[in-house]
Scaffold this active site. Structure first.
Site, PDB file in Angstrom:
ATOM      1  N   LYS A  28       0.881  -1.345  -0.065  1.00  0.00           N
ATOM      2  CA  LYS A  28       0.019  -0.026   0.183  1.00  0.00           C
ATOM      3  C   LYS A  28       0.868   1.438  -0.199  1.00  0.00           C
ATOM      4  O   LYS A  28       0.677   2.098  -0.845  1.00  0.00           O
ATOM      5  CB  LYS A  28      -0.960   0.053   1.237  1.00  0.00           C
ATOM      6  N   ARG A  55      -9.562   1.180   8.689  1.00  0.00           N
ATOM      7  CA  ARG A  55      -8.939  -0.161   9.152  1.00  0.00           C
ATOM      8  C   ARG A  55      -9.996  -1.193   9.681  1.00  0.00           C
ATOM      9  O   ARG A  55      -9.857  -2.294   9.943  1.00  0.00           O
ATOM     10  CB  ARG A  55      -8.210   0.091  10.158  1.00  0.00           C
ATOM     11  N   ARG A  67      11.688  -5.576   4.402  1.00  0.00           N
ATOM     12  CA  ARG A  67      11.430  -3.990   4.108  1.00  0.00           C
ATOM     13  C   ARG A  67      12.458  -3.124   5.054  1.00  0.00           C
ATOM     14  O   ARG A  67      12.600  -3.529   6.187  1.00  0.00           O
ATOM     15  CB  ARG A  67      10.162  -3.932   4.800  1.00  0.00           C
ATOM     16  N   ARG A 101      11.436  -1.512  10.639  1.00  0.00           N
ATOM     17  CA  ARG A 101      10.388  -1.212  11.548  1.00  0.00           C
ATOM     18  C   ARG A 101      10.089  -2.197  12.755  1.00  0.00           C
ATOM     19  O   ARG A 101      10.483  -3.475  12.677  1.00  0.00           O
ATOM     20  CB  ARG A 101       8.733  -1.176  10.932  1.00  0.00           C
ATOM     21  N   ARG A 123      -0.194  -9.264  13.136  1.00  0.00           N
ATOM     22  CA  ARG A 123      -0.790  -8.186  12.206  1.00  0.00           C
ATOM     23  C   ARG A 123      -1.935  -8.743  10.940  1.00  0.00           C
ATOM     24  O   ARG A 123      -2.770  -8.093  10.773  1.00  0.00           O
ATOM     25  CB  ARG A 123       0.186  -7.367  11.626  1.00  0.00           C
TER      26      ARG A 123
HETATM   27  P1  AP5 Z   1       4.730  -1.713   1.736  1.00  0.00           P
HETATM   28  O1  AP5 Z   1       4.522  -0.887   0.645  1.00  0.00           O
HETATM   29  O2  AP5 Z   1       5.595  -0.973   2.971  1.00  0.00           O
HETATM   30  O3  AP5 Z   1       3.405  -2.303   2.491  1.00  0.00           O
HETATM   31  P2  AP5 Z   1       2.214  -1.872   3.085  1.00  0.00           P
HETATM   32  O4  AP5 Z   1       1.022  -2.589   2.584  1.00  0.00           O
HETATM   33  O5  AP5 Z   1       2.087  -0.204   3.241  1.00  0.00           O
HETATM   34  O6  AP5 Z   1       2.707  -2.401   4.604  1.00  0.00           O
HETATM   35  P3  AP5 Z   1       2.435  -1.766   6.017  1.00  0.00           P
HETATM   36  O7  AP5 Z   1       3.195  -2.744   6.722  1.00  0.00           O
HETATM   37  O8  AP5 Z   1       2.985  -0.491   6.077  1.00  0.00           O
HETATM   38  O9  AP5 Z   1       0.825  -1.800   6.006  1.00  0.00           O
HETATM   39  P4  AP5 Z   1       0.175  -1.812   7.497  1.00  0.00           P
HETATM   40  O10 AP5 Z   1      -0.971  -1.509   7.105  1.00  0.00           O
HETATM   41  O11 AP5 Z   1       0.538  -3.133   8.392  1.00  0.00           O
HETATM   42  O12 AP5 Z   1       0.910  -0.697   8.265  1.00  0.00           O
HETATM   43  P5  AP5 Z   1       0.674   0.914   8.770  1.00  0.00           P
HETATM   44  O13 AP5 Z   1       2.081   1.584   8.515  1.00  0.00           O
HETATM   45  O14 AP5 Z   1      -0.529   1.088   7.927  1.00  0.00           O
HETATM   46  O15 AP5 Z   1       5.820  -2.664   1.156  1.00  0.00           O
HETATM   47  C1  AP5 Z   1       6.198  -3.790   2.167  1.00  0.00           C
HETATM   48  C2  AP5 Z   1       7.498  -4.272   1.819  1.00  0.00           C
HETATM   49  O16 AP5 Z   1       7.260  -4.917   0.191  1.00  0.00           O
HETATM   50  C3  AP5 Z   1       8.526  -3.008   1.139  1.00  0.00           C
HETATM   51  O17 AP5 Z   1       9.846  -3.648   1.640  1.00  0.00           O
HETATM   52  C4  AP5 Z   1       8.443  -2.944  -0.176  1.00  0.00           C
HETATM   53  O18 AP5 Z   1       9.694  -2.350  -0.746  1.00  0.00           O
HETATM   54  C5  AP5 Z   1       7.970  -4.344  -0.604  1.00  0.00           C
HETATM   55  N1  AP5 Z   1       7.297  -4.379  -1.942  1.00  0.00           N
HETATM   56  C6  AP5 Z   1       6.170  -3.726  -2.097  1.00  0.00           C
HETATM   57  N2  AP5 Z   1       5.513  -3.954  -3.243  1.00  0.00           N
HETATM   58  C7  AP5 Z   1       6.327  -5.028  -4.023  1.00  0.00           C
HETATM   59  C8  AP5 Z   1       5.945  -5.848  -4.854  1.00  0.00           C
HETATM   60  N3  AP5 Z   1       5.229  -5.858  -5.801  1.00  0.00           N
HETATM   61  N4  AP5 Z   1       7.061  -6.860  -5.157  1.00  0.00           N
HETATM   62  C9  AP5 Z   1       7.961  -6.975  -4.167  1.00  0.00           C
HETATM   63  N5  AP5 Z   1       8.239  -6.396  -3.071  1.00  0.00           N
HETATM   64  C10 AP5 Z   1       7.529  -5.285  -2.833  1.00  0.00           C
HETATM   65  O19 AP5 Z   1       0.143   0.864  10.196  1.00  0.00           O
HETATM   66  C11 AP5 Z   1       1.226   0.477  11.261  1.00  0.00           C
HETATM   67  C12 AP5 Z   1       0.439   0.278  12.493  1.00  0.00           C
HETATM   68  O20 AP5 Z   1      -0.294   1.743  12.727  1.00  0.00           O
HETATM   69  C13 AP5 Z   1      -0.762  -0.561  12.842  1.00  0.00           C
HETATM   70  O21 AP5 Z   1      -0.460  -1.868  12.992  1.00  0.00           O
HETATM   71  C14 AP5 Z   1      -1.647  -0.019  13.755  1.00  0.00           C
HETATM   72  O22 AP5 Z   1      -1.228  -0.239  14.910  1.00  0.00           O
HETATM   73  C15 AP5 Z   1      -1.342   1.422  13.398  1.00  0.00           C
HETATM   74  N6  AP5 Z   1      -2.515   2.063  12.531  1.00  0.00           N
HETATM   75  C16 AP5 Z   1      -2.519   2.611  11.345  1.00  0.00           C
HETATM   76  N7  AP5 Z   1      -3.484   2.894  10.868  1.00  0.00           N
HETATM   77  C17 AP5 Z   1      -4.480   2.382  11.861  1.00  0.00           C
HETATM   78  C18 AP5 Z   1      -5.834   2.848  11.719  1.00  0.00           C
HETATM   79  N8  AP5 Z   1      -6.527   3.088  10.715  1.00  0.00           N
HETATM   80  N9  AP5 Z   1      -6.512   2.382  12.779  1.00  0.00           N
HETATM   81  C19 AP5 Z   1      -5.894   1.714  13.793  1.00  0.00           C
HETATM   82  N10 AP5 Z   1      -4.513   1.542  13.926  1.00  0.00           N
HETATM   83  C20 AP5 Z   1      -3.889   2.117  12.723  1.00  0.00           C
END
Ligand code: AP5
Length: 217
Positions: free
Chosen positions: A13, A88, A127, A160, A171
């Site tokens: 994402k 979420r 990552r 991270r 997660r």
């Molecule tokens: P990346 O693009 O970083 O993936 P992502 O889907 O953004 O993963 P996240 O871990 O950031 O999502 P998340 O939803 O768990 O965390 P968030 O930060 O929102 O890609 C991942 C890796 O793969 C990278 O190394 C990239 O280079 C590689 N990659 C990407 N595409 C690829 C491809 N096609 N092929 C190969 N490699 C590829 O949330 C973190 C925490 O914040 C949550 O756990 C929660 O505690 C809190 N939080 C955030 N939002 C909320 C909410 N709305 N409500 C409550 N808590 C929340």
């Protein structure tokens, strides 16, 4: 355009949000990035969010929704936005719908990035994120030319805290329990588009942009 990206942790994402928001000319609003910035600055919001994030749990809706509401009220979001990581939960989605309907600016489309669990684990374990500009790298799939240094800005790369194997598994469970019901929620509204998010980053971006062309973007 007002767009939401939904998908499991590690679906890509954040990676796709950079390209798609640039393509659309709208700000990328990532709740994970906002929480992490607050944690590293030690703000009261960061102190409240930290324990949930480290455990791989969701930060409670009452904290998250107010934060997003404030961000959407900023000027740059008036021309549209891309939400990454929000909503979420179904209550978050329903509150967002209410806010946007009151303003007469409903969501246009929700892109669901579809990827399998083994790929999630591979992506998250490798990552690395730039501490300075936030660019996302991967040690195998998209490595920087010098280990630990961001090619885009020379900043330091870090892993991270929530990308440890046990936390990744938790997660994923949280995603299936609390977030995946959004797929049905938005399908019922007729605004959900599924994108195959397996394969190289550029291919996934191409599929997402093709899907948005159907909406005149
Ligand atoms: P990346 O693009 O970083 O993936 P992502 O889907 O953004 O993963 P996240 O871990 O950031 O999502 P998340 O939803 O768990 O965390 P968030 O930060 O929102 O890609 C991942 C890796 O793969 C990278 O190394 C990239 O280079 C590689 N990659 C990407 N595409 C690829 C491809 N096609 N092929 C190969 N490699 C590829 O949330 C973190 C925490 O914040 C949550 O756990 C929660 O505690 C809190 N939080 C955030 N939002 C909320 C909410 N709305 N409500 C409550 N808590 C929340």
């Amino acid at each position: 355009m007002r767009l939401v990206l939904v998908g499991p942790p590690g679906a890509g994402k954040g990676t796709q949000a950079e390209f798609i928001s640039a393509h659309l000319g709208v700000p990328k609003i990532s709740t994970g990035d906002i929480f992490r910035a607050n944690v590293s600055q030690g703000t009261p919001l960061g102190q409240q969010a930290r324990a949930y994030m480290d455990a791989g749990d969701l930060v409670p809706d009452e904290i998250t929704v107010g934060m997003v509401q404030d961000r959407l009220a900023e000027d740059d979001a008036g021309k549209g936005f891309l939400l990454d990581g929000f909503p979420r939960t179904v209550p978050q989605a329903s509150t967002l719908d209410d806010l946007l309907l009151q303003a007469g600016t409903p969501l246009d489309v929700v892109l669901e990035l579809v990827v399998d669990d083994d790929e999630v684990v591979r992506r998250l374990s490798g990552r690395r994120t730039c501490r300075n500009c936030g660019h996302i790298w991967h040690i195998d799939f998209d490595p920087p030319s010098t280990e630990g240094i961001c090619d885009s800005c020379g900043g330091e790369l870090f892993q991270r805290d929530d990308d440890k194997p046990d936390t990744i598994r938790h997660r994923l469970e949280v995603y299936y329990e609390q977030t995946s019901p959004l797929v049905g929620y938005y399908a019922e509204q007729g605004i959900l588009v599924g994108i195959d998010a397996m394969g190289p980053v550029d291919d996934v971006t191409g599929r997402a942009i093709d899907a948005l062309r159907r909406y005149g973007q």
